[in-house]
Design a protein around this motif. Sequence first.
Motif, PDB file in Angstrom:
ATOM      1  N   ILE A 219      -4.841   4.323   3.005  1.00 51.52           N
ATOM      2  CA  ILE A 219      -3.711   2.884   3.053  1.00 51.52           C
ATOM      3  C   ILE A 219      -4.240   2.135   4.089  1.00 51.52           C
ATOM      4  O   ILE A 219      -4.338   2.613   5.535  1.00 51.52           O
ATOM      5  N   VAL A 220      -4.751   1.222   3.473  1.00 48.20           N
ATOM      6  CA  VAL A 220      -5.369   0.187   4.783  1.00 48.20           C
ATOM      7  C   VAL A 220      -4.585  -1.097   5.213  1.00 48.20           C
ATOM      8  O   VAL A 220      -4.181  -1.713   3.322  1.00 48.20           O
ATOM      9  N   GLY A 221      -5.474  -2.237   5.499  1.00 45.92           N
ATOM     10  CA  GLY A 221      -4.648  -3.130   5.676  1.00 45.92           C
ATOM     11  C   GLY A 221      -5.527  -4.756   5.279  1.00 45.92           C
ATOM     12  O   GLY A 221      -5.365  -5.987   5.521  1.00 45.92           O
ATOM     13  N   GLY A 222      -6.208  -4.012   3.700  1.00 40.23           N
ATOM     14  CA  GLY A 222      -7.323  -4.993   3.156  1.00 40.23           C
ATOM     15  C   GLY A 222      -7.416  -4.608   2.101  1.00 40.23           C
ATOM     16  O   GLY A 222      -7.151  -3.327   1.986  1.00 40.23           O
TER      17      GLY A 222
ATOM     18  N   ALA B 145       0.740  -1.366  -0.276  1.00 36.02           N
ATOM     19  CA  ALA B 145      -0.391  -0.041   0.035  1.00 36.02           C
ATOM     20  C   ALA B 145       0.907   1.281   0.154  1.00 36.02           C
ATOM     21  O   ALA B 145       0.857   2.217  -0.640  1.00 36.02           O
ATOM     22  N   LEU B 146       1.826   1.360   0.651  1.00 36.73           N
ATOM     23  CA  LEU B 146       2.821   2.838   0.269  1.00 36.73           C
ATOM     24  C   LEU B 146       3.268   2.575  -0.483  1.00 36.73           C
ATOM     25  O   LEU B 146       3.814   3.611  -1.284  1.00 36.73           O
ATOM     26  N   ALA B 147       4.073   1.119  -1.217  1.00 36.34           N
ATOM     27  CA  ALA B 147       4.953   2.023  -2.489  1.00 36.34           C
ATOM     28  C   ALA B 147       3.922   1.802  -3.976  1.00 36.34           C
ATOM     29  O   ALA B 147       4.000   2.836  -4.181  1.00 36.34           O
ATOM     30  N   TYR B 148       2.533   1.641  -3.832  1.00 37.68           N
ATOM     31  CA  TYR B 148       1.137   1.966  -4.284  1.00 37.68           C
ATOM     32  C   TYR B 148       1.290   3.921  -4.412  1.00 37.68           C
ATOM     33  O   TYR B 148       1.609   4.538  -5.734  1.00 37.68           O
ATOM     34  N   VAL B 149       1.394   4.217  -2.423  1.00 37.49           N
ATOM     35  CA  VAL B 149       1.033   5.721  -3.360  1.00 37.49           C
ATOM     36  C   VAL B 149       2.272   5.894  -3.679  1.00 37.49           C
ATOM     37  O   VAL B 149       2.419   7.532  -4.327  1.00 37.49           O
TER      38      VAL B 149
END
Length: 500
Positions: free
Chosen positions: A176-179, A24-28
């Motif tokens: 940025i979420v965990g799912g 998620a971090l990499a995506y942002v």
Amino acid sequence: MLTSVDFSGRPFHFIGIGGIGMSALAYVLLERKLPVSGSDLRLSHITERLKTLGAHIFLSQDASNLEHFSRVRAEAEVMAIASSAVATVTPIANRRLTGASTVLPQIICSTAINESNAEYQAALELGCPIFHRSDLLAALIKDYRSIAIAGTHGKTTTSSLISYLLLEADLDPTVIVGGEVKAWQGNARFGQGDYLVAEADESDGSLVKFEPYVGIITNAELDHPDHYSSLDEVVEIFQTFASRCNVTIGCIDCETVRDRITPHISYSLNPDSGADYTVDQIRYGGDGTTARVLERGQVLGQLNIQLLGHHNLSNAIAAVAVGRLLGLEFPVIARALASFEGARRRFEHRGAANNILFIDDYAHHPSEIRATLSSARLQAAESSPKRRVVAVFQPHRYSRTATFLAEFAESFRDADVVVLSDIYSAGEPDSGQINGQQVADLFATRHSRVHYQPTLPAISNFLAATLAPGDLVIFLGAGNLNQLIPDAISTQQVAEKAAS
């Protein structure tokens, strides 16, 4: 050495880029047009998504993954030496290499990566700045008007609800979420608005790094005995987090949040609790939940959500509280929450075959399992005839299983049949204190139908022989148990055709 995360264009390299939090971090970062590379031990639809955006993905965690950066650094050193007017006087080790330091990537690691990792060792030897993933998330949180969702349970659903609400209200949030969530096709979203919604994890203590505009605390329990020795230590982490938020919103149905954190804005399912946001006229059904919402005693209106159970109604009230804090009218909030379909692996309907319903859920703590099976029972009871609830559970981590063994044994009351696998280690060493057979033996003293099937193939065979039309089978756990679901559905499709 770089001491803070640099968003000016310096590259990022993730060790373990395919993880749900890391990806998620990499995506942002990729959406912010920053150079990103990373490694993982297997490819997935998540890594494919990152590759599509321009990330370079290595299918290993080897020192050789950093050779490119080492080669560019060496070339920069040669250029710096060649351009030096005093090259014969100053030792190479002491020269200022004007371009070399800028090409070393910022290394991002999770708690799962330690100093024995070859790629991590190579980064140390190169002199790369190394950050925990929470350092990167903290830097992003400071970059936005951020909303961070913390708590032992309910973080992913609550953060997804809030993100979806802001999206539907045209606030264009970064997420940025965990799912994974269907509305933005993954576990992250990049928006142009002022708001960032992030799931804030307490499992390793990194929660104290975050300074959001709004912090939500859904509840506070001991869930990670590998990191915390007592609830008091967990509470201290949440208290520090709360002190760093501009506004704290908390669920006072959790006594720990009510008595030891005292949020600025409170919410509760009990209309007599004195909370800022409460509900009454509640109906829990197998197809959703309805309630009337009150704001400081004044009726806001009716809320209808597709999510099941009291725990999800509580999560939705947290989203209402956030929406009202941001100035949204209740009809806007209610319309948005009514259309939210849920996050992946949170009571996710995976399919049906032979009149058997297959559900996947991430629940791996006794409190989560009780809540999830309560929702399963609601749905099963409203079927005609009533469905049998078959719970398939993979215990997650030796430390958690040993610490909460008695609580686990009591948390399956809403299941008609319990199928247990061996313990999924999640990389944790086996202390020899507990194994799957011991878990099953204790469960059998509390439940009349417990079946221990230690391996995934054994579970598949057992389900093929045991499941019957009308069953609701729910796969519970944070490990790899859910990889059985496609084959289980396929098996029942074959049985259905054979019977027709």
